[in-house]
Each structure stands twice: as C-alpha cells, then as structure tokens.
Motif scaffolding. Structure first.
Motif, PDB file in Angstrom:
ATOM      1  N   SER A  94       0.809  -1.220   0.000  1.00 47.58           N
ATOM      2  CA  SER A  94       0.000   0.000   0.000  1.00 47.58           C
ATOM      3  C   SER A  94       0.838   1.265   0.000  1.00 47.58           C
ATOM      4  O   SER A  94       0.313   2.364  -0.157  1.00 47.58           O
ATOM      5  CB  SER A  94      -0.941   0.007   1.219  1.00 47.58           C
ATOM      6  OG  SER A  94      -1.927  -1.001   1.088  1.00 47.58           O
ATOM      7  N   GLY A  95       2.147   1.121   0.195  1.00 43.38           N
ATOM      8  CA  GLY A  95       3.030   2.268   0.059  1.00 43.38           C
ATOM      9  C   GLY A  95       3.468   2.959   1.331  1.00 43.38           C
ATOM     10  O   GLY A  95       3.865   4.124   1.297  1.00 43.38           O
ATOM     11  N   VAL A  96       3.414   2.252   2.475  1.00 38.83           N
ATOM     12  CA  VAL A  96       3.840   2.890   3.717  1.00 38.83           C
ATOM     13  C   VAL A  96       5.324   3.233   3.676  1.00 38.83           C
ATOM     14  O   VAL A  96       6.111   2.621   2.946  1.00 38.83           O
ATOM     15  CB  VAL A  96       3.542   2.004   4.956  1.00 38.83           C
ATOM     16  CG1 VAL A  96       2.044   1.858   5.156  1.00 38.83           C
ATOM     17  CG2 VAL A  96       4.241   0.665   4.863  1.00 38.83           C
ATOM     18  N   ALA A  97       5.698   4.217   4.486  1.00 35.03           N
ATOM     19  CA  ALA A  97       7.086   4.670   4.521  1.00 35.03           C
ATOM     20  C   ALA A  97       7.925   3.867   5.502  1.00 35.03           C
ATOM     21  O   ALA A  97       9.157   3.878   5.417  1.00 35.03           O
ATOM     22  CB  ALA A  97       7.136   6.148   4.889  1.00 35.03           C
ATOM     23  N   VAL A 115       9.113 -10.572   5.293  1.00 38.67           N
ATOM     24  CA  VAL A 115       8.815  -9.161   5.557  1.00 38.67           C
ATOM     25  C   VAL A 115      10.058  -8.303   5.340  1.00 38.67           C
ATOM     26  O   VAL A 115       9.999  -7.244   4.711  1.00 38.67           O
ATOM     27  CB  VAL A 115       8.287  -8.974   7.000  1.00 38.67           C
ATOM     28  CG1 VAL A 115       8.174  -7.488   7.349  1.00 38.67           C
ATOM     29  CG2 VAL A 115       6.933  -9.658   7.163  1.00 38.67           C
ATOM     30  N   ALA A 116      11.191  -8.775   5.845  1.00 41.36           N
ATOM     31  CA  ALA A 116      12.437  -8.013   5.722  1.00 41.36           C
ATOM     32  C   ALA A 116      12.818  -7.807   4.260  1.00 41.36           C
ATOM     33  O   ALA A 116      13.240  -6.714   3.864  1.00 41.36           O
ATOM     34  CB  ALA A 116      13.559  -8.726   6.468  1.00 41.36           C
ATOM     35  N   GLU A 117      12.673  -8.840   3.453  1.00 41.51           N
ATOM     36  CA  GLU A 117      13.016  -8.733   2.036  1.00 41.51           C
ATOM     37  C   GLU A 117      12.077  -7.772   1.308  1.00 41.51           C
ATOM     38  O   GLU A 117      12.514  -6.993   0.457  1.00 41.51           O
ATOM     39  CB  GLU A 117      12.978 -10.118   1.388  1.00 41.51           C
ATOM     40  CG  GLU A 117      14.168 -11.002   1.791  1.00 41.51           C
ATOM     41  CD  GLU A 117      14.088 -12.399   1.202  1.00 41.51           C
ATOM     42  OE1 GLU A 117      13.014 -12.760   0.651  1.00 41.51           O
ATOM     43  OE2 GLU A 117      15.096 -13.134   1.285  1.00 41.51           O
ATOM     44  N   ALA A 118      10.781  -7.836   1.663  1.00 39.47           N
ATOM     45  CA  ALA A 118       9.821  -6.934   1.036  1.00 39.47           C
ATOM     46  C   ALA A 118      10.112  -5.483   1.431  1.00 39.47           C
ATOM     47  O   ALA A 118      10.051  -4.574   0.596  1.00 39.47           O
ATOM     48  CB  ALA A 118       8.400  -7.318   1.449  1.00 39.47           C
ATOM     49  N   ALA A 119      10.457  -5.276   2.706  1.00 39.07           N
ATOM     50  CA  ALA A 119      10.778  -3.931   3.182  1.00 39.07           C
ATOM     51  C   ALA A 119      12.055  -3.408   2.525  1.00 39.07           C
ATOM     52  O   ALA A 119      12.122  -2.259   2.081  1.00 39.07           O
ATOM     53  CB  ALA A 119      10.926  -3.937   4.700  1.00 39.07           C
ATOM     54  N   LYS A 120      13.045  -4.272   2.449  1.00 41.63           N
ATOM     55  CA  LYS A 120      14.319  -3.878   1.846  1.00 41.63           C
ATOM     56  C   LYS A 120      14.135  -3.522   0.376  1.00 41.63           C
ATOM     57  O   LYS A 120      14.736  -2.564  -0.124  1.00 41.63           O
ATOM     58  CB  LYS A 120      15.325  -5.021   1.991  1.00 41.63           C
ATOM     59  CG  LYS A 120      16.745  -4.642   1.593  1.00 41.63           C
ATOM     60  CD  LYS A 120      17.692  -5.819   1.783  1.00 41.63           C
ATOM     61  CE  LYS A 120      18.683  -5.529   2.863  1.00 41.63           C
ATOM     62  NZ  LYS A 120      19.689  -6.592   3.033  1.00 41.63           N
ATOM     63  N   GLY A 121      13.285  -4.275  -0.305  1.00 46.51           N
ATOM     64  CA  GLY A 121      13.033  -4.020  -1.724  1.00 46.51           C
ATOM     65  C   GLY A 121      12.409  -2.662  -1.975  1.00 46.51           C
ATOM     66  O   GLY A 121      12.581  -2.082  -3.053  1.00 46.51           O
ATOM     67  N   ARG A 122      11.692  -2.134  -0.992  1.00 48.51           N
ATOM     68  CA  ARG A 122      11.052  -0.822  -1.146  1.00 48.51           C
ATOM     69  C   ARG A 122      11.793   0.283  -0.386  1.00 48.51           C
ATOM     70  O   ARG A 122      11.329   1.427  -0.363  1.00 48.51           O
ATOM     71  CB  ARG A 122       9.606  -0.893  -0.623  1.00 48.51           C
ATOM     72  CG  ARG A 122       8.676  -1.847  -1.355  1.00 48.51           C
ATOM     73  CD  ARG A 122       8.145  -1.236  -2.638  1.00 48.51           C
ATOM     74  NE  ARG A 122       7.117  -2.088  -3.237  1.00 48.51           N
ATOM     75  CZ  ARG A 122       5.812  -1.845  -3.167  1.00 48.51           C
ATOM     76  NH1 ARG A 122       5.374  -0.788  -2.513  1.00 48.51           N
ATOM     77  NH2 ARG A 122       4.945  -2.644  -3.735  1.00 48.51           N
ATOM     78  N   GLY A 123      12.915  -0.064   0.249  1.00 40.02           N
ATOM     79  CA  GLY A 123      13.642   0.933   1.033  1.00 40.02           C
ATOM     80  C   GLY A 123      12.887   1.381   2.264  1.00 40.02           C
ATOM     81  O   GLY A 123      12.933   2.553   2.651  1.00 40.02           O
TER      82      GLY A 123
END
Length: 349
Positions: A94-97, A115-123
C-alpha cells in the motif's frame, strides 16, 4: 549540544538519525478503515508541523485502506503491525514509509525474512518497538520485573533476528510509562547500538500530566544527546502531541522555526490582566511561522530589561503598556490596543 551519531535511516521524505534534525511524530487515533477521517486528521497534523504519523493496522481492510490514505497526504505514514506478518506485507504494497513491527512476535524466521526482504526491496525501515507493558514472559521471569535491562535485552533480541536475515534499516524504541525506567533504558541501548532512537514516555497520561512526564523524560535524554525522533503520547487530540513535542525541542534549542514565547509569572507590581493577555497573544499567533522570540511582561519596571533578548514584546502598566524591541521601548499604548499594536509590529518585521 552534541547528539550521539547514529545510523541515518530514510522514512519517506524524512531522515532519522545521523545529522538529520530531530523529527516529531504522532499516531492517528482514527479508525484506519475510515479513510476520510484518517486523511483529515493527518492533514490537521501536517498543518501543525507533524513530520511522521503512524496508523494502526488491525486487519487487512485497514492495510488496504492505507493505499488511498497515503495518496492524499504529504507526510510519511508508518504502519503499526502486531503479530500478523501478512498485514505488514499488505501495508508495504500500500506504500507505507515504514513499519513498526517486532520480528519476534510474527512467527517463524521465514516470515521475518519475507517481511524483511519486502521492506528492503522498497527501502522501508522497520521500527523495533519494545514496550514495558508487553515484555516477554521469559524476560519477566529472568529479571523478576520490568526493568531497563529487560527492555534492552528484548530490543536486542528483536534486532538480532532482523540482522540474521541481513536487514539493518532499523529504528529502535524502548517505551515505558515510568519516566526513570524509560530514561535508563535509552541510556543503556544508546551505549550498545548505533541505530537511530525513537524516544517517548508511553501512556504518559492526559494533556496536563502527560506533557509534564514527557517533557521530563524527553528533555533529560535530549539534553544528553540521546534521541533522533520523538513522540509525546497524550490522552487527547494528536495535534497536542505535536505542539508539545515542538516546544520541547525549542526549549532545548533543537528546533528554531516558529515563535518562542516568554512571559513573566506575575507579581504584586502587575496592574494588567497578564494571564489573559499572554493567552490571547499565544492563541492569535499560534499559526505564525516567523522565527522570533516574543515577551509578554507584567510591568514596565523590569519588563523591557528582563526580556531584552526577545525580538519584540509588551510590558503592562496600569491601563496601558509598552511595546519594546530588544529591550528598547518603542512607544506607550493603551491596554486595549496592546495586542493589535504588537501584531502590527510583528507583521512589519
């Protein structure tokens, strides 16, 4: 005042840690699934200078609602997740920061890695948030009670889990409603890691009591150079959290923008309704962004001299008062005209 150098982390268009200014955060108290009211509250927070806000994500509907919310606001939105890693993944979509989630609470290491990989992929950074009210049972058994050492050990455990899956875009918070416990916890963690610290006294209370507790706790740490972003947790309108947070930073010299007010406590020499006068000036100028210091003093005997460091001010008399700049008297005006004359001078500065 020297702040401890920490790792710099990007949250949307805001940086936390390193040489970045100390940011002021809040958390929405609207139902995230109510998109319209959540957007309105975030816009209201933006208007008073909120840097980052956080939204509760209790279910998938809330996680999906974040997409529309984020489209319509300017400041970074953080998703507050408990236990369900799928909500974290949907919030990322959804685009959270940023995420606020404790990796030890979401299950297997595979879920954490996902979760960590998904977060890392979006910075997207992850805030590890340890709270004295939800400390793990094994740590309570080990220490016999909630204490700073237990809070720090809990945080380090969650951090180690993230580091084990090669994720280090981390912010840490160690929150307690006990002010001294909170202060000592941050002192300890600050000596052990260089991740940026989100500091605050959790569940600090009503606006009056919570402001006092938060000012003591945050002020003590910030004065020691500890803390990269703050939240003042109050039982009230989130807008008050931002107002208090900004004033704490102003008092310590960490934030310069906006008006700084000083006013005397009144005494037997005061022949003007100074309390009413000070409150009216503060209210009328609450939206001004000029970087000036304004003094509201009770008498002409000491007022201009005591407040000579103020850029502009007024000193009350008997039915009249003085307008002064940097301690030098400009003119005498009637009491009923003091505020109007003061505002005219400020507008012309």
């Amino acid at each position: 005042m020297n702040r401890k150098k920490t790792k710099k982390v990007k949250v949307g268009n805001i940086y936390i840690g390193g040489d970045a200014p100390i940011s002021v955060q809040s958390m929405n108290n609207t139902d995230t699934r109510d998109v319209a009211s959540t957007i309105k509250q975030i816009k209201d927070l933006e208007d008073v200078g909120c840097d980052i806000t956080r939204c509760a994500v209790p279910d998938m509907e809330a996680a999906e609602a974040l997409k529309e919310i984020i489209k319509n606001v300017k400041i970074p939105v953080v998703a507050d997740i408990h236990f369900d890693y799928k909500l974290a993944l949907k919030s990322i979509e959804s685009g959270v920061a940023a995420l606020r989630i404790n990796p030890g609470n979401i299950g297997s290491i595979d879920k954490v890695k996902t979760v960590a990989e998904a977060a890392k992929g979006r910075g997207i950074p992850i805030r590890v948030g340890v709270n004295s009210g939800s400390l793990e049972k094994d740590l309570l058994n080990k220490y016999g009670k909630v204490c700073p050492e237990a809070l720090v050990e809990s945080a380090l455990k969650h951090i180690n889990i993230l580091e084990s899956v090669n994720f280090d875009d981390i912010v840490i918070s160690l929150k307690s409603s006990n002010v001294m416990q909170m202060i000592e916890s941050y002192r300890i963690i600050s000596s052990k890691v260089n991740y940026p610290l989100h500091i605050g006294v959790t569940e600090s209370g009503t606006i009056w009591r919570g402001t006092i507790k938060s000012s003591v706790g945050l002020g003590a740490l910030l004065a020691e150079g500890i803390g990269d972003t703050i939240r003042v947790s109050l039982t009230g309108d989130p807008i008050e959290e931002i107002r208090v947070g900004k004033e704490i930073l102003k008092a310590l010299g960490y934030k310069k923008e906006g008006i700084e007010f000083i006013s005397c406590p009144t005494c037997g020499r005061t022949n003007i309704d100074l309390i009413k006068l000070a409150n009216e000036v503060e209210e009328k100028l609450s939206s001004y962004n000029k970087n000036i210091k304004i003094a509201i003093m009770g008498c002409a005997v000491n007022g201009p001299g005591e407040a000579r460091e103020a850029d502009i001010g007024i000193a009350g008399g008997n039915g009249e008062g003085l307008i002064f700049k940097k301690g030098k008297i400009l003119r005498k005006v009637k009491e009923k005209d003091l505020i109007e004359e003061l505002i005219n001078e400020i507008n012309n500065m």
